[in-house]
Design a protein around this motif. Sequence first.
Motif, PDB file in Angstrom:
ATOM      1  N   GLU A 343      68.609   5.994  57.327  1.00  0.00           N
ATOM      2  CA  GLU A 343      69.445   7.155  57.227  1.00  0.00           C
ATOM      3  C   GLU A 343      68.725   8.298  57.285  1.00  0.00           C
ATOM      4  O   GLU A 343      69.049   9.359  57.639  1.00  0.00           O
ATOM      5  CB  GLU A 343      70.215   7.088  55.800  1.00  0.00           C
ATOM      6  N   THR A 344      67.277   8.443  56.634  1.00  0.00           N
ATOM      7  CA  THR A 344      66.455   9.440  56.753  1.00  0.00           C
ATOM      8  C   THR A 344      66.065   9.826  58.254  1.00  0.00           C
ATOM      9  O   THR A 344      66.262  10.843  58.527  1.00  0.00           O
ATOM     10  CB  THR A 344      65.267   9.231  55.753  1.00  0.00           C
ATOM     11  N   VAL A 345      65.903   8.647  58.998  1.00  0.00           N
ATOM     12  CA  VAL A 345      65.379   8.720  60.071  1.00  0.00           C
ATOM     13  C   VAL A 345      66.503   9.277  61.243  1.00  0.00           C
ATOM     14  O   VAL A 345      66.155  10.001  61.964  1.00  0.00           O
ATOM     15  CB  VAL A 345      64.776   7.322  60.761  1.00  0.00           C
ATOM     16  N   VAL A 346      67.684   8.941  61.041  1.00  0.00           N
ATOM     17  CA  VAL A 346      68.753   9.315  61.840  1.00  0.00           C
ATOM     18  C   VAL A 346      69.285  10.766  61.466  1.00  0.00           C
ATOM     19  O   VAL A 346      69.244  11.570  62.447  1.00  0.00           O
ATOM     20  CB  VAL A 346      69.727   8.383  61.666  1.00  0.00           C
ATOM     21  N   GLY A 347      69.416  10.960  60.445  1.00  0.00           N
ATOM     22  CA  GLY A 347      69.600  12.590  59.780  1.00  0.00           C
ATOM     23  C   GLY A 347      71.377  12.451  60.086  1.00  0.00           C
ATOM     24  O   GLY A 347      71.985  11.782  60.022  1.00  0.00           O
ATOM     25  N   LYS A 348      71.941  13.623  60.341  1.00  0.00           N
ATOM     26  CA  LYS A 348      73.320  13.962  60.335  1.00  0.00           C
ATOM     27  C   LYS A 348      73.900  13.474  61.489  1.00  0.00           C
ATOM     28  O   LYS A 348      75.233  13.150  61.688  1.00  0.00           O
ATOM     29  CB  LYS A 348      73.586  15.472  60.048  1.00  0.00           C
ATOM     30  N   SER A 349      73.240  13.684  62.786  1.00  0.00           N
ATOM     31  CA  SER A 349      73.955  13.015  64.148  1.00  0.00           C
ATOM     32  C   SER A 349      73.053  11.866  64.632  1.00  0.00           C
ATOM     33  O   SER A 349      72.000  11.825  64.481  1.00  0.00           O
ATOM     34  CB  SER A 349      73.967  14.220  64.914  1.00  0.00           C
ATOM     35  N   TYR A 350      73.987  11.142  65.024  1.00  0.00           N
ATOM     36  CA  TYR A 350      73.388   9.991  65.577  1.00  0.00           C
ATOM     37  C   TYR A 350      73.712   9.522  67.192  1.00  0.00           C
ATOM     38  O   TYR A 350      74.901   9.459  67.429  1.00  0.00           O
ATOM     39  CB  TYR A 350      73.971   8.691  65.032  1.00  0.00           C
ATOM     40  N   PRO A 351      73.092  10.105  68.186  1.00  0.00           N
ATOM     41  CA  PRO A 351      73.321   9.874  69.515  1.00  0.00           C
ATOM     42  C   PRO A 351      73.435   8.438  70.036  1.00  0.00           C
ATOM     43  O   PRO A 351      73.789   8.294  71.392  1.00  0.00           O
ATOM     44  CB  PRO A 351      72.062  10.371  70.169  1.00  0.00           C
ATOM     45  N   GLY A 352      73.125   7.597  69.392  1.00  0.00           N
ATOM     46  CA  GLY A 352      73.024   6.014  69.813  1.00  0.00           C
ATOM     47  C   GLY A 352      71.621   5.697  69.717  1.00  0.00           C
ATOM     48  O   GLY A 352      71.522   4.244  70.220  1.00  0.00           O
ATOM     49  N   PHE A 353      70.598   6.172  69.605  1.00  0.00           N
ATOM     50  CA  PHE A 353      69.273   5.495  69.325  1.00  0.00           C
ATOM     51  C   PHE A 353      68.383   6.454  68.294  1.00  0.00           C
ATOM     52  O   PHE A 353      68.722   7.567  68.029  1.00  0.00           O
ATOM     53  CB  PHE A 353      68.360   5.770  70.528  1.00  0.00           C
ATOM     54  N   ALA A 354      67.560   5.660  67.678  1.00  0.00           N
ATOM     55  CA  ALA A 354      66.590   6.555  66.745  1.00  0.00           C
ATOM     56  C   ALA A 354      65.211   5.728  66.710  1.00  0.00           C
ATOM     57  O   ALA A 354      65.116   4.727  67.098  1.00  0.00           O
ATOM     58  CB  ALA A 354      67.252   6.290  65.275  1.00  0.00           C
ATOM     59  N   PHE A 355      64.327   6.566  66.259  1.00  0.00           N
ATOM     60  CA  PHE A 355      63.050   6.180  66.284  1.00  0.00           C
ATOM     61  C   PHE A 355      61.984   6.722  65.019  1.00  0.00           C
ATOM     62  O   PHE A 355      62.529   7.723  64.505  1.00  0.00           O
ATOM     63  CB  PHE A 355      61.934   6.389  67.501  1.00  0.00           C
ATOM     64  N   VAL A 356      60.989   5.870  64.659  1.00  0.00           N
ATOM     65  CA  VAL A 356      60.314   6.396  63.719  1.00  0.00           C
ATOM     66  C   VAL A 356      58.928   6.023  63.944  1.00  0.00           C
ATOM     67  O   VAL A 356      58.635   4.960  64.689  1.00  0.00           O
ATOM     68  CB  VAL A 356      60.636   5.905  62.249  1.00  0.00           C
ATOM     69  N   ALA A 357      57.852   6.934  63.994  1.00  0.00           N
ATOM     70  CA  ALA A 357      56.258   6.634  64.241  1.00  0.00           C
ATOM     71  C   ALA A 357      55.347   7.110  63.272  1.00  0.00           C
ATOM     72  O   ALA A 357      55.767   7.883  62.124  1.00  0.00           O
ATOM     73  CB  ALA A 357      56.067   7.417  65.487  1.00  0.00           C
TER      74      ALA A 357
END
Length: 776
Positions: A343-357
């Motif tokens: 949830e923290t990685v995505v934030g308020k908007s989700y375009p269809g992909f997310a990443f964390v590094a």
Amino acid sequence: MSVHVHKDNSCFSLSSSGFFLLCSESRECEDGFKIINRICVDEDECVSLSLCGDNAQCFNIPGSYYCTCDKGFRPHTPNFTATTGQCEDINECFEKTFVCSGDMVCVNTIGSYNCSCHQGYYDSGRTDSPCADVDECLSSVCAVHSSCINTPGSFFCTCYPGFHKLENGTCEDINECNDPGICGTNAECINRPGSYRCKCHQGYSNYGNDPSKCIKMNCDEFKIEADMEEKLKHLLTQLRKSCESLSGPDGGRQAGEELLENLFTSTDELLLDGNITDGETLSQFLDTVENSMRLIGPQLKEPVTRMETHNTFAEVAVTRNQTPPTGSVILSTDSALFNTSWETVVGKSYPGFAFVALVSYKDLDSSSHQFHKISRTSQEQESRERSDVKKKHVTYQLNSKVATAVVSNPETKQLPEPVTLVFTHTEERAESGSVVYSCVFWNEAEGVWSGRGCERAWSNSTHTGCSCSHLSSFAVLMALYPVQDTFELVLITRVGLVLSLVCLFLCILTFRFCRSIQGTRNSIHLHLCVCLFIADLVFLCGISSTHNRVACAIVAGLLHFFFLSAFCWMLLEGVQLYRMVVLVFHTTLKHLYMYAVGYGVPLAIVIISAISYPRGYGTDRHCWLSLEFMWSFFAPVCIIVVLNSFVFVITVWKLAEKFSSLNPDLSNLRNIRGFTVTAVAQLCVLGGMWVFGCFLFQHEGTQVLLYLFTILNSLQGALIFIMHCLLSKPVREEYCKLISRICSHKEKKYSEFSTNLSSNSQRPLRSDQTTGESKI
């Protein structure tokens, strides 16, 4: 066998003797018999197959017959008789008289039953599980654009994603573009069989994830500035080309793994060559890595990618789905661990992909020693926590690898929930009165390490856990507070040094003017005491002169030289004893050689050390060598102690051989034995003192070790005076002569003074003059 006849004896029975009577032709046989050749013979009714019907057996009896049902059958009606057949099948499955194993079922047959598997299963021939599932999906049983899913005993068909099932069971494509918001306002929706594509407008990109919404690309983040390093410029050029390609009309896409490898190759070169020498370059470097991971992360194919090079270690997690991911995500490198939520990685908007590094730099901590600037806020907070220590005395250093945490959420300045980072210490040191750990991040705007928004959750000697409300490049900062010397310790130090100086001064006078002990060994003792006297005097007067950097460095250099010189003269004493025992008695060393070793070797070590690392002389607490430079003193000392120990072992061994010889020179051997014992004791005193001194100057000594060092230091001059002067018979004799001369001189003066006074006061009484002198 007998033949039945009518009762009127018209026919006679066949007797057992074979006689029989013939029946008259006008007479008839009973039922079930017939006349053959005028004889009544039994008629076989079972010849006719229809008497008992199907599924029954006919049995003939004299004059009649009877019927029985076959196995698996029973009479059809209750009034079943021997002459009225008709048998019906017995349903063993209904009446539960069957025997079937496992999960097999009973199937009734005419006159019997079978055990068979349920529909969708087949007989596997196994005793423990005779029925196995039939995989119907091995044959084409589903329509086009659908997939078969096998289930126990059956199957079902489901349409591919992007298709829906019609009433006739076929699958039809869904036109996702009918939803106007599926691609947002920054792209054009293009329908495909079973899917769709969001064709991004100019300046937007979905990083090659066709069904995802498009986000705005900011390629100006990879702007090249004139004062940047050439290798950093080359890296930014590659990344800008990739960014412009992604945001172009065709939405080009490069292999994320290739870009990641190019990024770390460039960072390795930057770190390896030591190009990061100031805070501005560090800010540019860290900002480039963070922007690069935002560009590269969404292009990686695998859900989790790990890459390690010579100077970097990274782990990246990527998810692609129509629905936002949930739950926790944990990444780790060789020196750090990052724990957050999707949830923290995505934030308020989700375009269809997310990443964390998470990226850690193996050599950046050592490179950044040159610009350890701490924000004023962090210093004020630490000063409040340690109000007993002046802020200017505190020294800071990084005690972990620097790590950069990046997520796809663009809003990371104030996270809705804090993230957790756990760092491994590069140097294992537990928190104490002199060591405090804090969690910091690199503030690019100010070019300093700051602790705002980061709190230390816990800490031990090997790890520190941090809780931060924002994301950036983080590290663990170690604050070294000066240990405050107690009044008792300072008093013992000063009194002990004064005592040591007095004893060393007496030793110098003794070795210089006592003629009975003059020789090579006495000269060595003289220079040894001179070096220790000067070193102790400089230590007493200038060890705390930290207010003047130049004067402090000079004091540290003098201490370095004279303490090393003292150990070199001790080595010469060991060599001299070896020559006296092994080679020939009363052999001597040339003074030129002794000065070259006693003063030349320490001088060369100090000059080389000062040229190679001038900042190593003087610290914020003492005018002595810095921690990382302490080897320039302890390495030569250890070598000298080892060599001297080796020489003393050989000397003692040779002494034992000479004592066991046939004609030993006992007087000389006893003298050399005494010399050896005092030399070994002297080495133990000086060597043991610096074992504890090592802990003292490294700020790690406990109070016990500090007191041990102080006591040994104060006893150093006194022990040398006792061993080489008071325990030496020739020196004691000279002391006695000196004392007797002084006493006799005083007595003579007093006698002369008394005689003159008596003579003047009693001059008229001349007859009592002799008596008066004798009394005096």
